[in-house]
Design a protein around this motif. Structure first.
Motif, PDB file in Angstrom:
ATOM      1  N   HIS A   1      49.892  48.357  90.124  1.00  0.00           N
ATOM      2  CA  HIS A   1      49.828  46.954  89.975  1.00  0.00           C
ATOM      3  C   HIS A   1      50.254  46.280  90.977  1.00  0.00           C
ATOM      4  O   HIS A   1      49.844  44.662  91.450  1.00  0.00           O
ATOM      5  CB  HIS A   1      49.978  46.328  88.457  1.00  0.00           C
ATOM      6  N   ALA A   2      51.283  46.470  91.616  1.00  0.00           N
ATOM      7  CA  ALA A   2      51.912  45.383  92.926  1.00  0.00           C
ATOM      8  C   ALA A   2      51.138  45.626  93.590  1.00  0.00           C
ATOM      9  O   ALA A   2      51.136  44.977  95.108  1.00  0.00           O
ATOM     10  CB  ALA A   2      53.409  46.067  92.834  1.00  0.00           C
ATOM     11  N   ARG A   3      50.341  46.894  94.176  1.00  0.00           N
ATOM     12  CA  ARG A   3      49.168  46.653  95.243  1.00  0.00           C
ATOM     13  C   ARG A   3      47.724  46.767  94.785  1.00  0.00           C
ATOM     14  O   ARG A   3      46.756  47.202  95.751  1.00  0.00           O
ATOM     15  CB  ARG A   3      49.418  48.109  95.780  1.00  0.00           C
ATOM     16  N   HIS A   4      47.922  45.827  93.168  1.00  0.00           N
ATOM     17  CA  HIS A   4      46.005  45.191  92.761  1.00  0.00           C
ATOM     18  C   HIS A   4      45.378  46.540  92.795  1.00  0.00           C
ATOM     19  O   HIS A   4      44.397  46.622  92.634  1.00  0.00           O
ATOM     20  CB  HIS A   4      46.036  44.861  93.870  1.00  0.00           C
ATOM     21  N   ALA A   5      45.678  47.753  92.136  1.00  0.00           N
ATOM     22  CA  ALA A   5      45.011  48.778  91.812  1.00  0.00           C
ATOM     23  C   ALA A   5      45.271  49.623  90.163  1.00  0.00           C
ATOM     24  O   ALA A   5      46.449  48.835  89.256  1.00  0.00           O
ATOM     25  CB  ALA A   5      45.928  49.658  92.658  1.00  0.00           C
ATOM     26  N   LYS A   6      44.318  50.047  89.545  1.00  0.00           N
ATOM     27  CA  LYS A   6      44.406  50.341  88.474  1.00  0.00           C
ATOM     28  C   LYS A   6      44.919  51.850  88.070  1.00  0.00           C
ATOM     29  O   LYS A   6      44.704  53.427  89.242  1.00  0.00           O
ATOM     30  CB  LYS A   6      43.531  50.136  87.321  1.00  0.00           C
TER      31      LYS A   6
ATOM     32  N   VAL B   1      50.384  58.304  96.864  1.00  0.00           N
ATOM     33  CA  VAL B   1      49.898  58.496  98.059  1.00  0.00           C
ATOM     34  C   VAL B   1      48.440  57.762  97.748  1.00  0.00           C
ATOM     35  O   VAL B   1      48.021  57.740  98.962  1.00  0.00           O
ATOM     36  CB  VAL B   1      50.050  59.811  98.597  1.00  0.00           C
ATOM     37  N   ALA B   2      47.516  58.169  97.269  1.00  0.00           N
ATOM     38  CA  ALA B   2      46.653  58.156  96.640  1.00  0.00           C
ATOM     39  C   ALA B   2      46.088  56.375  96.802  1.00  0.00           C
ATOM     40  O   ALA B   2      45.900  56.375  97.564  1.00  0.00           O
ATOM     41  CB  ALA B   2      46.075  58.336  95.479  1.00  0.00           C
ATOM     42  N   ILE B   3      46.970  55.527  96.327  1.00  0.00           N
ATOM     43  CA  ILE B   3      46.661  54.041  97.022  1.00  0.00           C
ATOM     44  C   ILE B   3      46.895  53.722  97.777  1.00  0.00           C
ATOM     45  O   ILE B   3      46.918  52.679  98.493  1.00  0.00           O
ATOM     46  CB  ILE B   3      47.373  53.270  95.330  1.00  0.00           C
ATOM     47  N   ASP B   4      48.257  54.421  98.711  1.00  0.00           N
ATOM     48  CA  ASP B   4      48.558  53.633  99.699  1.00  0.00           C
ATOM     49  C   ASP B   4      47.675  54.449 100.834  1.00  0.00           C
ATOM     50  O   ASP B   4      47.218  53.309 101.684  1.00  0.00           O
ATOM     51  CB  ASP B   4      49.921  54.435 100.610  1.00  0.00           C
ATOM     52  N   TYR B   5      46.772  55.379 100.570  1.00  0.00           N
ATOM     53  CA  TYR B   5      45.340  56.166 101.323  1.00  0.00           C
ATOM     54  C   TYR B   5      44.185  55.211 101.242  1.00  0.00           C
ATOM     55  O   TYR B   5      42.947  55.797 100.983  1.00  0.00           O
ATOM     56  CB  TYR B   5      45.276  57.166 101.631  1.00  0.00           C
ATOM     57  N   GLY B   6      44.061  53.808 100.312  1.00  0.00           N
ATOM     58  CA  GLY B   6      42.624  53.436  99.990  1.00  0.00           C
ATOM     59  C   GLY B   6      42.372  53.178  98.410  1.00  0.00           C
ATOM     60  O   GLY B   6      41.787  52.724  98.747  1.00  0.00           O
ATOM     61  N   ALA B   7      42.649  54.401  97.917  1.00  0.00           N
ATOM     62  CA  ALA B   7      42.259  54.209  96.542  1.00  0.00           C
ATOM     63  C   ALA B   7      42.390  52.883  95.705  1.00  0.00           C
ATOM     64  O   ALA B   7      43.978  52.174  95.845  1.00  0.00           O
ATOM     65  CB  ALA B   7      42.519  55.830  95.472  1.00  0.00           C
ATOM     66  N   ASP B   8      41.552  52.180  94.980  1.00  0.00           N
ATOM     67  CA  ASP B   8      41.136  51.207  93.960  1.00  0.00           C
ATOM     68  C   ASP B   8      42.302  51.721  92.654  1.00  0.00           C
ATOM     69  O   ASP B   8      42.735  50.532  92.038  1.00  0.00           O
ATOM     70  CB  ASP B   8      39.936  50.224  93.459  1.00  0.00           C
ATOM     71  N   ALA B   9      41.688  53.002  92.400  1.00  0.00           N
ATOM     72  CA  ALA B   9      42.505  53.075  91.014  1.00  0.00           C
ATOM     73  C   ALA B   9      42.631  54.858  90.993  1.00  0.00           C
ATOM     74  O   ALA B   9      42.109  55.753  92.303  1.00  0.00           O
ATOM     75  CB  ALA B   9      41.131  52.696  89.963  1.00  0.00           C
ATOM     76  N   VAL B  10      43.685  55.347  90.120  1.00  0.00           N
ATOM     77  CA  VAL B  10      43.623  56.616  89.819  1.00  0.00           C
ATOM     78  C   VAL B  10      43.739  56.670  88.480  1.00  0.00           C
ATOM     79  O   VAL B  10      44.067  56.287  87.474  1.00  0.00           O
ATOM     80  CB  VAL B  10      45.147  57.124  90.574  1.00  0.00           C
ATOM     81  N   TYR B  11      43.300  58.380  88.554  1.00  0.00           N
ATOM     82  CA  TYR B  11      43.484  58.443  86.905  1.00  0.00           C
ATOM     83  C   TYR B  11      44.603  59.698  86.918  1.00  0.00           C
ATOM     84  O   TYR B  11      44.290  60.731  87.633  1.00  0.00           O
ATOM     85  CB  TYR B  11      42.020  59.276  86.572  1.00  0.00           C
TER      86      TYR B  11
END
Length: 423
Positions: free
Chosen positions: A57-62, A19-29
């Protein structure tokens, strides 16, 4: 050229990561099953880490893994294998504070990037340079650092700087508190914080010898939390330009134990704010809709913490009741049929005909309406959707997308909000 900062969101579960990535986060911890400070969060197994990394990684996030306990005797055995397994999942970095764990990670998982946790209380550029010389990639600053101090750090170092911008603030120095240890035998610095500072305290007149053993409050009348030690929450939405101009590389949101509603909303807001600033820094201004959205998931008042001065008693919950969200998460869109203007929703909280509802989605999209009809999975008309995870449909004249969320407005609204900001 201005460098776009990373929006870093918390993820207590695999669903929240997605959800965090879908809603715009560039990275999550996230946290693993050991060495983190949130033992009550939905921490990740190595298999879940791997799935989360693949999704990100498939969505260019870390993805970063927190392993930031203060290690005692007996905590270090097994750390080598832990870091090796973490590295094998493909995560982008680990967040560590204990020097022994840092050394263990360097030796056991060479090449795995290390970020210094806020628990290490880094407050000056000399400290940042020390950790850079030790091979660390990034430092998460102490929450007691101000904007002018960050500017000074950036002038003297090129290590990546991460700073908290939103969420709960600990009453202890950078989270290093022993109140939970003392009162509940739960070590806050090894993941067991009981959040004693959020409890309600009072002052009592002790009975005289021979009198009835009743305690009489001598605290102020009419104040629900006159002696709470808890700070209000941080919210830097009005100061995105200051953070970026100061040289912050990663804007960190607190809340690995928070809900999907919180994670999606806050990631959405700060991602939108950063995008707007990067498009036209000279004409940037805070959109009131961003602030309104943050208040929909707020639990306490908000302030700017230490960024513009030392907090005062106005930044603590001395004399106000706890804020409660005006909205609650009630569902997720599964499908939308444009021909019939019908939306299919998976229910998450009770809602029904006549309720005001709001759709919101990635990219800061919103649509509000009052529910006029409702049908169960078999097409039968119903008044309410009371069953968790049930599939329902209803008419919606505005197109929405799978993955959009629904909020339901509470009937009883909390008291007027209070925001504290230092000049």
């Amino acid at each position: 050229m201005i460098k776009r900062p990373e929006v870093l969101a918390p993820a207590g579960t695999l669903e929240k990561l997605q959800v965090a990535i879908d809603y715009g986060a560039d990275a999550v911890y996230i946290g693993g099953d050991a060495y983190g400070l949130r033992t009550r969060a939905g921490n990740f197994s190595f298999e879940q880490m791997r799935a989360g990394v693949e999704y990100a990684h498939a969505r260019h996030a870390k993805v970063y893994v927190a392993a930031n306990i203060v290690a005692h005797e007996g905590n270090l055995p097994g750390a080598e294998e832990f870091f090796q397994h973490v590295q094998e999942t493909g995560v982008d970095a680990v967040i560590v504070s204990d020097p022994a764990l840092i050394q263990t990670c360097v030796l056991a998982a060479p090449g795995l990037a290390i970020h210094l946790s806020t628990q290490a209380s880094s407050c000056n550029w000399e400290t940042l340079n020390f950790w850079q010389d030790e091979g660390l990639e990034r430092v998460v600053l102490a929450r007691e650092v101000g904007i002018e101090e960050i500017k000074e750090m950036r002038r003297h170092t090129d290590i990546q700087i991460e700073a908290f911008i939103h969420g709960a603030m600990c009453i202890g120095y950078s989270g290093r508190c022993v109140l939970s240890n003392h009162m509940g035998l739960r070590d806050a610095n090894r993941g067991g914080c009981a959040q004693n500072c959020r409890w309600k305290y009072d002052i009592f007149d002790m009975p005289q010898l021979g009198q009835k053993n009743d305690l009489t409050s001598v605290g102020p009348d009419g104040k629900k939390e006159a002696f709470s030690m808890s700070a209000v929450d941080m919210a830097m939405i009005d100061h995105i330009p200051d953070l970026i101009d100061a040289g912050v590389d990663s804007l960190k949101i607190e809340g690995r134990m928070k809900t999907v509603h919180y994670v999606s909303t806050v990631a959405n807001v700060y991602s939108a704010a950063v995008d707007v600033y990067m498009r036209d820094p000279a004409h940037y201004h805070t959109d009131p809709a961003w602030v309104d959205d943050l208040w929909k998931v707020a639990q306490r008042g908000m302030s700017t913490g230490f960024y513009y001065g030392t907090p005062t008693e106005q930044d603590e919950l001395f004399d106000e009741g706890r804020e409660r969200p005006q909205y609650r998460f009630i569902g997720e869109v599964q499908a939308y049929d444009a021909a019939t203007q019908t939306v299919t929703v998976q229910q998450r909280n009770n809602f029904g005909i006549g309720d005001p509802i709001e759709f919101y989605g990635p990219g800061f999209t919103h649509y509000a309406m009052t529910l006029q009809d409702l049908f169960d999975e078999d097409g039968n008309a119903i008044d309410r959707a009371p069953h968790a995870m049930q599939i329902v449909t209803f008419h919606c004249p505005h197109p929405v997308r799978p993955g959009d969320f629904l909020r339901g407005q509470r009937v009883r609204r909390p008291h007027q909000r209070k925001t504290v900001q230092h000049a």
